[in-house]
Design an enzyme around this catalytic site. Structure first.
Site, mmCIF file in Angstrom:
data_model
loop_
_atom_site.group_PDB
_atom_site.id
_atom_site.type_symbol
_atom_site.label_atom_id
_atom_site.label_comp_id
_atom_site.label_asym_id
_atom_site.label_seq_id
_atom_site.Cartn_x
_atom_site.Cartn_y
_atom_site.Cartn_z
ATOM 1 N N ASP A 126 0.851 -1.184 0.000
ATOM 2 C CA ASP A 126 0.000 0.000 0.000
ATOM 3 C C ASP A 126 0.893 1.243 0.000
ATOM 4 O O ASP A 126 1.812 1.342 -0.807
ATOM 5 C CB ASP A 126 -0.961 -0.073 1.202
ATOM 6 C CG ASP A 126 -2.059 0.979 1.177
ATOM 7 O OD1 ASP A 126 -3.094 0.726 0.549
ATOM 8 O OD2 ASP A 126 -1.861 2.046 1.776
ATOM 9 N N ASP A 173 -8.213 -8.041 -4.821
ATOM 10 C CA ASP A 173 -7.993 -6.672 -4.364
ATOM 11 C C ASP A 173 -8.904 -5.736 -5.156
ATOM 12 O O ASP A 173 -8.735 -5.564 -6.363
ATOM 13 C CB ASP A 173 -6.523 -6.290 -4.567
ATOM 14 C CG ASP A 173 -6.156 -4.949 -3.926
ATOM 15 O OD1 ASP A 173 -7.058 -4.120 -3.722
ATOM 16 O OD2 ASP A 173 -4.964 -4.744 -3.657
ATOM 17 N N HIS A 210 -7.208 -6.664 -0.492
ATOM 18 C CA HIS A 210 -6.131 -5.676 -0.485
ATOM 19 C C HIS A 210 -5.196 -5.856 0.702
ATOM 20 O O HIS A 210 -3.968 -5.763 0.555
ATOM 21 C CB HIS A 210 -6.714 -4.263 -0.485
ATOM 22 C CG HIS A 210 -5.670 -3.195 -0.479
ATOM 23 N ND1 HIS A 210 -4.836 -2.961 -1.558
ATOM 24 C CD2 HIS A 210 -5.294 -2.296 0.475
ATOM 25 C CE1 HIS A 210 -4.005 -1.973 -1.273
ATOM 26 N NE2 HIS A 210 -4.264 -1.561 -0.037
#
Length: 298
Positions: free
Chosen positions: A118, A246, A276
């Site tokens: 991320d 995701d 995710h």
């Protein structure tokens, strides 16, 4: 830098965290107390979390890597976890990068395997390319990338961004729980909520989505492009892993673009049955996969 008002989450918020026995280590940087956890001995693996998580995210991955003979270090970025939480206006891409550079320098970390996820990607990949590449020997990228001001952000991300802008008191657990494939236990959701004991504690979580450059001349875009250019010709070993489900950064769009960008010596590894926050859905599997990859490197 001038540090604005800083919030520090009370220590008692972090009592009895499930499967996370690691004691925090603290260091001072730019007027902030920053936290990290460390476990194991052997070659060093640094794991960078993103938005809106903290080092707790890596607990199952760390357990496998430590068992395989590695030293794991997982920092909490400023504004997250046990680290101090400055007000919204403190946060910039440059400051987040500088905070991670300081971790490497303060602990004198070298020959590191850097694992990013991320927002840990835009921060860590810049650290690994244009800032201190000599300290990082191997790179693992998971559901992440770099922002150049030319990237396309999908509908799910746009909806998330609009929600964050409209919701100062972000429901952290709801955001994380909505981006996994397997429902999380109540105590795990509570652990993700633990750092954010007030609206004032959520400046980082509120601010990071808005730091993503949306045009080539936006702040951070040039730095992202410079990192992309370096990565495209990089010769260090790299592993790319991506969740099959995701919805924030979809596999067939963002994941495959990263596969084309990075000079990989093996195809992207798809993590089945994961969202995710794939460390929640498949943490032990991911830890074993990284350990196996490291074991087979020359």
């Amino acid at each position: 830098m001038t540090t604005p008002t800083v919030h520090r989450t009370p220590d008692e918020r972090f009592a009895d965290l499930p499967d996370f026995p690691y004691e925090p280590h603290y260091r001072e940087w730019d007027g902030l107390r920053l936290a990290h956890v460390e476990a194991g001995e052997g070659s060093t693996v640094v794991l960078l979390h993103g938005e809106p998580t903290w080092s707790f995210l890596w607990r199952h991955v760390m357990a496998e890597l430590v068992e395989a003979g590695h030293r794991c270090i997982a920092p909490d970025l400023p504004g997250f976890g046990r680290s101090d939480k400055p007000a919204d206006e403190w946060f910039t891409y440059d400051r987040l990068v500088a905070s991670v550079v300081s971790l490497f320098e303060d602990l004198d970390l070298r020959d590191v395997t850097l694992v990013v996820h991320d927002w840990g990607g835009p921060v860590g990949l810049r650290v690994a390319t244009t800032e201190i590449p000599d300290r990082i020997a191997r790179i693992v990228v998971m559901d992440s990338g770099l922002f150049t001001g030319q990237q396309r952000m999908g509908a799910a991300w746009q909806a998330f961004h609009e929600f964050v802008q409209a919701t100062p008191d972000l429901p952290i657990g709801m955001l994380i729980g909505g981006a996994v494939a397997t429902p999380m236990a109540d105590e795990v959701l509570a652990a993700y909520e633990a750092p954010f004991d007030s609206v004032d504690a959520k400046g980082g979580a509120r601010t990071l989505p808005g730091l993503i450059p949306q045009s080539p001349d936006a702040p951070g875009a040039a730095e992202g492009r410079a990192a992309v250019e370096r990565l495209a010709v990089d010769t260090r070993p790299m592993l790319l892993m991506w969740a099959d489900s995701d919805v924030v950064l979809p596999l067939e769009a963002t994941g495959r673009q990263m596969e084309q960008l990075l000079p990989l010596d093996q195809p992207l590894q798809v993590v089945e049955g994961a969202g995710h926050f794939l460390q929640e859905d498949a943490g032990p599997q991911i830890g074993r996969s990284i350990a196996a990859w490291l074991d087979q490197l020359p």
